[in-house]
Design a protein around this motif. Structure first.
Motif, mmCIF file in Angstrom:
data_model
loop_
_atom_site.group_PDB
_atom_site.id
_atom_site.type_symbol
_atom_site.label_atom_id
_atom_site.label_comp_id
_atom_site.label_asym_id
_atom_site.label_seq_id
_atom_site.Cartn_x
_atom_site.Cartn_y
_atom_site.Cartn_z
ATOM 1 N N GLU A 1 0.822 -1.200 0.000
ATOM 2 C CA GLU A 1 0.000 0.000 0.000
ATOM 3 C C GLU A 1 0.860 1.256 0.000
ATOM 4 O O GLU A 1 2.059 1.215 0.286
ATOM 5 N N ILE A 2 0.220 2.362 -0.337
ATOM 6 C CA ILE A 2 0.862 3.665 -0.315
ATOM 7 C C ILE A 2 -0.091 4.650 0.366
ATOM 8 O O ILE A 2 -1.289 4.661 0.088
ATOM 9 N N GLU A 3 0.442 5.456 1.287
ATOM 10 C CA GLU A 3 -0.361 6.420 2.034
ATOM 11 C C GLU A 3 0.241 7.806 1.883
ATOM 12 O O GLU A 3 1.467 7.967 1.900
ATOM 13 N N THR A 4 -0.621 8.818 1.744
ATOM 14 C CA THR A 4 -0.180 10.191 1.546
ATOM 15 C C THR A 4 -0.925 11.123 2.484
ATOM 16 O O THR A 4 -2.148 11.029 2.625
ATOM 17 N N TRP A 5 -0.175 12.026 3.114
ATOM 18 C CA TRP A 5 -0.736 13.123 3.905
ATOM 19 C C TRP A 5 -0.285 14.435 3.275
ATOM 20 O O TRP A 5 0.870 14.567 2.862
ATOM 21 N N ARG A 6 -1.206 15.419 3.211
ATOM 22 C CA ARG A 6 -0.840 16.693 2.605
ATOM 23 C C ARG A 6 -1.539 17.840 3.313
ATOM 24 O O ARG A 6 -2.733 17.768 3.618
ATOM 25 N N LEU A 7 -0.794 18.907 3.583
ATOM 26 C CA LEU A 7 -1.325 20.144 4.146
ATOM 27 C C LEU A 7 -1.217 21.230 3.093
ATOM 28 O O LEU A 7 -0.141 21.446 2.517
ATOM 29 N N SER A 8 -2.327 21.922 2.817
ATOM 30 C CA SER A 8 -2.361 22.957 1.786
ATOM 31 C C SER A 8 -2.848 24.269 2.387
ATOM 32 O O SER A 8 -3.820 24.295 3.150
ATOM 33 N N PHE A 9 -2.166 25.346 2.049
ATOM 34 C CA PHE A 9 -2.535 26.682 2.508
ATOM 35 C C PHE A 9 -2.598 27.599 1.303
ATOM 36 O O PHE A 9 -1.675 27.609 0.478
ATOM 37 N N GLY A 10 -3.698 28.366 1.164
ATOM 38 C CA GLY A 10 -3.818 29.181 -0.029
ATOM 39 C C GLY A 10 -4.738 30.373 0.136
ATOM 40 O O GLY A 10 -5.175 30.715 1.242
ATOM 41 N N LEU A 11 -5.031 31.007 -0.995
ATOM 42 C CA LEU A 11 -5.880 32.195 -1.045
ATOM 43 C C LEU A 11 -6.886 32.027 -2.171
ATOM 44 O O LEU A 11 -6.519 31.694 -3.302
ATOM 45 N N VAL A 12 -8.151 32.279 -1.878
ATOM 46 C CA VAL A 12 -9.223 32.326 -2.871
ATOM 47 C C VAL A 12 -9.673 33.770 -2.992
ATOM 48 O O VAL A 12 -9.802 34.475 -1.986
ATOM 49 N N GLY A 13 -9.932 34.219 -4.217
ATOM 50 C CA GLY A 13 -10.429 35.570 -4.402
ATOM 51 C C GLY A 13 -9.597 36.374 -5.383
ATOM 52 O O GLY A 13 -8.700 35.827 -6.064
ATOM 53 N N PRO A 14 -9.849 37.690 -5.482
ATOM 54 C CA PRO A 14 -9.108 38.531 -6.435
ATOM 55 C C PRO A 14 -7.593 38.467 -6.253
ATOM 56 O O PRO A 14 -6.842 38.648 -7.213
ATOM 57 N N GLY A 15 -7.140 38.210 -5.023
ATOM 58 C CA GLY A 15 -5.706 38.113 -4.767
ATOM 59 C C GLY A 15 -5.039 36.992 -5.522
ATOM 60 O O GLY A 15 -3.811 36.995 -5.693
ATOM 61 N N ALA A 16 -5.803 36.002 -5.992
ATOM 62 C CA ALA A 16 -5.241 34.907 -6.782
ATOM 63 C C ALA A 16 -4.976 35.306 -8.231
ATOM 64 O O ALA A 16 -4.371 34.523 -8.979
ATOM 65 N N ARG A 17 -5.444 36.481 -8.642
ATOM 66 C CA ARG A 17 -5.193 37.042 -9.974
ATOM 67 C C ARG A 17 -5.705 36.151 -11.104
ATOM 68 O O ARG A 17 -5.124 36.109 -12.200
ATOM 69 N N ALA A 18 -6.803 35.444 -10.858
ATOM 70 C CA ALA A 18 -7.330 34.546 -11.890
ATOM 71 C C ALA A 18 -7.864 35.316 -13.093
ATOM 72 O O ALA A 18 -7.716 34.867 -14.238
ATOM 73 N N GLU A 19 -8.489 36.470 -12.850
ATOM 74 C CA GLU A 19 -9.026 37.266 -13.963
ATOM 75 C C GLU A 19 -7.906 37.683 -14.906
ATOM 76 O O GLU A 19 -8.017 37.545 -16.134
ATOM 77 N N ILE A 20 -6.810 38.184 -14.350
ATOM 78 C CA ILE A 20 -5.696 38.650 -15.174
ATOM 79 C C ILE A 20 -5.094 37.494 -15.960
ATOM 80 O O ILE A 20 -4.831 37.602 -17.160
ATOM 81 N N ILE A 21 -4.884 36.363 -15.287
ATOM 82 C CA ILE A 21 -4.257 35.215 -15.938
ATOM 83 C C ILE A 21 -5.144 34.659 -17.045
ATOM 84 O O ILE A 21 -4.689 34.403 -18.169
ATOM 85 N N GLN A 22 -6.433 34.449 -16.735
ATOM 86 C CA GLN A 22 -7.319 33.851 -17.734
ATOM 87 C C GLN A 22 -7.480 34.744 -18.957
ATOM 88 O O GLN A 22 -7.351 34.280 -20.102
ATOM 89 N N ASN A 23 -7.768 36.022 -18.750
ATOM 90 C CA ASN A 23 -8.035 36.891 -19.890
ATOM 91 C C ASN A 23 -6.782 37.195 -20.699
ATOM 92 O O ASN A 23 -6.852 37.370 -21.927
ATOM 93 N N ALA A 24 -5.615 37.242 -20.055
ATOM 94 C CA ALA A 24 -4.373 37.424 -20.815
ATOM 95 C C ALA A 24 -4.137 36.219 -21.729
ATOM 96 O O ALA A 24 -3.741 36.371 -22.892
ATOM 97 N N LEU A 25 -4.382 35.006 -21.206
ATOM 98 C CA LEU A 25 -4.222 33.810 -22.029
ATOM 99 C C LEU A 25 -5.247 33.773 -23.150
ATOM 100 O O LEU A 25 -4.923 33.431 -24.298
ATOM 101 N N HIS A 26 -6.499 34.137 -22.842
ATOM 102 C CA HIS A 26 -7.540 34.125 -23.871
ATOM 103 C C HIS A 26 -7.215 35.102 -24.997
ATOM 104 O O HIS A 26 -7.487 34.828 -26.175
ATOM 105 N N ARG A 27 -6.633 36.259 -24.657
ATOM 106 C CA ARG A 27 -6.256 37.210 -25.708
ATOM 107 C C ARG A 27 -5.173 36.624 -26.607
ATOM 108 O O ARG A 27 -5.194 36.823 -27.826
#
Length: 338
Positions: free
Chosen positions: A134-160
């Motif tokens: 067997e194989i077992e994995t543990w993971r801790l993730s810390f992040g930010l959701v919202g405008p601070g993630a810059r998703a609008e800038i990234i997505q629309n720049a790529l779409h252009r």
């Protein structure tokens, strides 16, 4: 009140897990200087010519092979249930970014019955232990959701750049919020494995269970994967951005090329999904989430002594009640030993 990074860091148990994962890369020495694996994962619906819902996921992941990790942990007085001194250990660090949009990205107004716009950027640390069963994995993730993630800038720049329509409704995205989660996965290795077909071909079955608790996602899941090809001993399936079919992102070096086809299924009970339920600590757009979500996955993996390339095609069931169609997206990963 929106939680701050300081409030998370001062939680003793969460700090313990993060510190442990990071510190393992120091006192526990890699098995050799060439045993690290770097993975680049790209998931996007552009692979299947759609542009909606979970529309993009990118993760850069480093996995180190630790020599006698469990023995050294026990010598330090650190013990985890199910980890034996003879197990192999891999320690991983990851950075990732995800983008979620509604079906109609041309609308500027709030689409109350469609999923919210959201961006998610995160860092994660974890470890995997492996033995012949067997194989077992543990993971801790810390992040930010919202405008601070810059998703609008990234997505629309790529779409252009690629000549696609820009998403016009990002003013309605989820608010800024720090998020934290702990995930666990367990996979039984090569259960019900057959012999070979001819001289080189093999087949195996890899069942799994998984769970996550946290402010972005809380779920429990189970499923399995069937693989057919050559060199199945060298890895445990293609890497994927989570939540997904659990895999080991580490793979062993081999002398010559190997390959396999795979197909898998994963079902999850979703107790909480911030990307559909809306912000945890502020008023925001939300939709009625479905409690049960399933993935079907199929694809191909090729690797040699240096590189591994994998492509997956994923079919995901509807995630909220007013969703009109199931989702499709592709996943490409490129991995290298160094």
């Amino acid at each position: 009140i929106t939680p701050t990074p300081t409030s998370f860091v001062h939680h003793p148990r969460l700090l313990y897990l993060l510190t442990l994962s990071l510190c393992l890369l120091g006192p526990l020495q890699p098995a050799s200087a060439s045993d690290g694996v770097l993975n680049l994962l790209i998931e996007n619906d552009v692979f299947v010519n759609t542009d909606r819902h979970y529309t993009s996921g990118v993760m850069l992941n480093y996995v180190s092979n630790i020599n006698e990790g469990p023995k050294r942990l026990q010598a330090m007085g650190i013990r985890f249930p199910g980890i034996e001194p003879q197990d192999k250990m891999h320690v991983a660090l990851s950075a990732g970014h995800e983008i979620y949009t509604p079906t109609d990205i041309l609308a500027t107004e709030l689409l109350e019955r469609d999923r919210p716009y959201a961006g998610h950027v995160y860092l994660a640390a974890g470890f995997t232990t492996e033995n012949p069963d067997e194989i077992e994995t543990w993971r801790l993730s810390f992040g930010l959701v919202g405008p601070g993630a810059r998703a609008e800038i990234i997505q629309n720049a790529l779409h252009r750049k690629i000549g696609s329509d820009e998403a016009m409704g990002w003013d309605n995205q989820l608010k800024n919020e720090f998020v934290l989660s702990v995930a666990y996965e367990k996979k039984w290795l090569r259960l019900a494995r057959s012999g070979t077909f001819g001289k080189y071909l093999q087949v195996d079955l890899l069942p799994h269970v998984s769970a996550s608790v946290g402010t972005p996602l809380t779920y429990a899941g189970a499923g399995g994967m069937v693989r057919f090809g050559q060199g199945l001993d060298h890895d445990y399936g293609p890497p994927r951005v989570r939540p997904s079919l659990p895999v080991s992102q580490y793979y062993d070096r081999i002398r010559g090329p190997s390959w396999y086809f795979f197909a898998g299924i994963d079902g999850r009970f979703i107790a909480h999904n911030l990307f559909l339920d809306g912000n945890n600590f502020r008023r925001s757009h939300s939709v009625d989430r479905r409690y049960w979500v399933g993935d079907l996955q199929a694809g191909f993996v090729w690797n040699n002594s240096k590189f591994r390339v994998a492509y997956s095609y994923i079919y995901r069931s509807r995630e909220y009640k007013d969703q009109e169609e199931n989702d499709l997206f592709g996943s490409l990963s490129i991995s290298a030993h160094f």
